[in-house]
Design a protein around this motif. Structure first.
Motif, PDB file in Angstrom:
ATOM      1  N   GLU A   1       0.781  -1.197   0.082  1.00 34.22           N
ATOM      2  CA  GLU A   1       0.015  -0.059  -0.049  1.00 34.22           C
ATOM      3  C   GLU A   1       0.873   1.195  -0.094  1.00 34.22           C
ATOM      4  O   GLU A   1       0.518   2.114  -0.802  1.00 34.22           O
ATOM      5  CB  GLU A   1      -0.874   0.099   1.285  1.00 34.22           C
ATOM      6  N   HIS A   2       1.965   1.133   0.804  1.00 34.34           N
ATOM      7  CA  HIS A   2       2.738   2.210   0.914  1.00 34.34           C
ATOM      8  C   HIS A   2       3.380   2.488  -0.493  1.00 34.34           C
ATOM      9  O   HIS A   2       3.950   3.802  -1.030  1.00 34.34           O
ATOM     10  CB  HIS A   2       3.922   2.173   2.033  1.00 34.34           C
TER      11      HIS A   2
ATOM     12  N   LYS B   1       1.398   4.311  -2.839  1.00 35.90           N
ATOM     13  CA  LYS B   1       1.241   5.689  -2.737  1.00 35.90           C
ATOM     14  C   LYS B   1       2.637   6.477  -3.091  1.00 35.90           C
ATOM     15  O   LYS B   1       2.599   7.631  -3.336  1.00 35.90           O
ATOM     16  CB  LYS B   1       0.800   5.972  -1.334  1.00 35.90           C
ATOM     17  N   ASN B   2       3.760   5.865  -2.950  1.00 38.82           N
ATOM     18  CA  ASN B   2       4.980   6.641  -3.012  1.00 38.82           C
ATOM     19  C   ASN B   2       5.458   6.036  -4.218  1.00 38.82           C
ATOM     20  O   ASN B   2       6.819   5.489  -4.118  1.00 38.82           O
ATOM     21  CB  ASN B   2       5.902   6.497  -1.836  1.00 38.82           C
TER      22      ASN B   2
END
Length: 98
Positions: free
Chosen positions: A8-9, A12-13
Protein backbone atom coordinates in the motif's frame (compact mmCIF):
# COMPACT_ATOMS: atom_id res chain seq x y z
CA UNK A 1 1.33 -5.53 10.65
CA UNK A 2 4.15 -3.69 8.95
CA UNK A 3 4.55 -6.11 6.02
CA UNK A 4 0.91 -5.87 5.06
CA UNK A 5 1.25 -2.08 4.61
CA UNK A 6 4.35 -2.22 2.38
CA UNK A 7 2.45 -2.74 -0.91
CA UNK A 8 0.00 0.00 0.00
CA UNK A 9 2.84 2.38 0.87
CA UNK A 10 4.63 1.48 -2.39
CA UNK A 11 1.57 2.35 -4.48
CA UNK A 12 1.22 5.72 -2.75
CA UNK A 13 4.94 6.62 -3.05
CA UNK A 14 5.81 5.73 -6.63
CA UNK A 15 8.83 8.06 -6.69
CA UNK A 16 10.43 6.31 -3.71
CA UNK A 17 9.86 2.87 -5.28
CA UNK A 18 11.36 4.02 -8.59
CA UNK A 19 14.39 5.55 -6.85
CA UNK A 20 15.01 2.38 -4.84
CA UNK A 21 14.66 0.27 -8.00
CA UNK A 22 17.13 2.50 -9.86
CA UNK A 23 19.61 2.34 -6.94
CA UNK A 24 19.39 -1.47 -6.82
CA UNK A 25 19.87 -1.68 -10.58
CA UNK A 26 22.87 0.65 -10.44
CA UNK A 27 24.43 -1.27 -7.53
CA UNK A 28 23.94 -4.58 -9.38
CA UNK A 29 25.45 -3.21 -12.59
CA UNK A 30 28.48 -1.82 -10.74
CA UNK A 31 28.94 -5.13 -8.93
CA UNK A 32 28.85 -7.14 -12.16
CA UNK A 33 31.52 -5.00 -13.83
CA UNK A 34 33.76 -4.63 -10.77
CA UNK A 35 33.84 -8.31 -9.82
CA UNK A 36 37.14 -9.86 -10.81
CA UNK A 37 36.73 -13.08 -12.72
CA UNK A 38 38.83 -15.10 -15.05
CA UNK A 39 37.40 -17.17 -17.87
CA UNK A 40 40.40 -19.49 -18.08
CA UNK A 41 42.36 -19.36 -14.82
CA UNK A 42 45.88 -20.79 -14.73
CA UNK A 43 45.68 -24.09 -12.89
CA UNK A 44 48.62 -26.42 -12.42
CA UNK A 45 48.27 -30.04 -11.43
CA UNK A 46 51.06 -32.10 -9.90
CA UNK A 47 49.53 -35.46 -10.76
CA UNK A 48 46.95 -37.04 -13.00
CA UNK A 49 44.90 -40.07 -11.99
CA UNK A 50 42.82 -42.06 -14.46
CA UNK A 51 40.37 -44.72 -13.32
CA UNK A 52 38.67 -47.09 -15.71
CA UNK A 53 36.06 -49.72 -15.06
CA UNK A 54 35.75 -52.99 -16.97
CA UNK A 55 33.35 -55.29 -15.11
CA UNK A 56 34.16 -58.99 -15.32
CA UNK A 57 37.63 -58.56 -16.87
CA UNK A 58 40.77 -60.02 -15.34
CA UNK A 59 43.67 -57.73 -14.43
CA UNK A 60 45.62 -59.07 -17.42
CA UNK A 61 42.75 -58.23 -19.80
CA UNK A 62 42.45 -54.76 -18.29
CA UNK A 63 46.17 -54.18 -18.75
CA UNK A 64 46.16 -55.42 -22.34
CA UNK A 65 42.90 -53.86 -23.53
CA UNK A 66 42.88 -50.58 -21.56
CA UNK A 67 45.98 -49.70 -19.54
CA UNK A 68 48.55 -50.17 -22.29
CA UNK A 69 46.55 -47.98 -24.69
CA UNK A 70 46.23 -45.20 -22.10
CA UNK A 71 49.96 -45.37 -21.31
CA UNK A 72 50.82 -45.20 -25.01
CA UNK A 73 48.72 -42.06 -25.44
CA UNK A 74 50.15 -40.45 -22.29
CA UNK A 75 53.70 -40.98 -23.55
CA UNK A 76 52.96 -38.60 -26.41
CA UNK A 77 52.04 -35.80 -23.97
CA UNK A 78 54.90 -33.45 -23.12
CA UNK A 79 55.77 -32.48 -19.53
CA UNK A 80 54.86 -35.88 -18.06
CA UNK A 81 57.79 -37.08 -15.98
CA UNK A 82 56.68 -40.58 -15.02
CA UNK A 83 53.87 -42.99 -15.85
CA UNK A 84 52.88 -45.84 -13.57
CA UNK A 85 49.77 -47.97 -13.44
CA UNK A 86 48.08 -50.76 -11.50
CA UNK A 87 45.54 -53.09 -13.07
CA UNK A 88 43.05 -54.53 -10.61
CA UNK A 89 39.85 -56.45 -10.80
CA UNK A 90 37.51 -53.66 -9.59
CA UNK A 91 39.02 -50.22 -10.21
CA UNK A 92 42.00 -49.65 -12.41
CA UNK A 93 43.82 -46.43 -11.39
CA UNK A 94 46.71 -44.92 -13.31
CA UNK A 95 48.93 -42.30 -11.71
CA UNK A 96 51.23 -39.84 -13.49
CA UNK A 97 53.20 -37.16 -11.74
CA UNK A 98 53.62 -34.12 -13.96
Amino acid sequence: MFLSKVPEHGVKNKLLVNLLSALLFLAGTLTVFSTQREAFPNVTFDALMIQTNYPGATPKEIETLITNHIEDELESVSDIKDISSISRRRLQPGFSPI
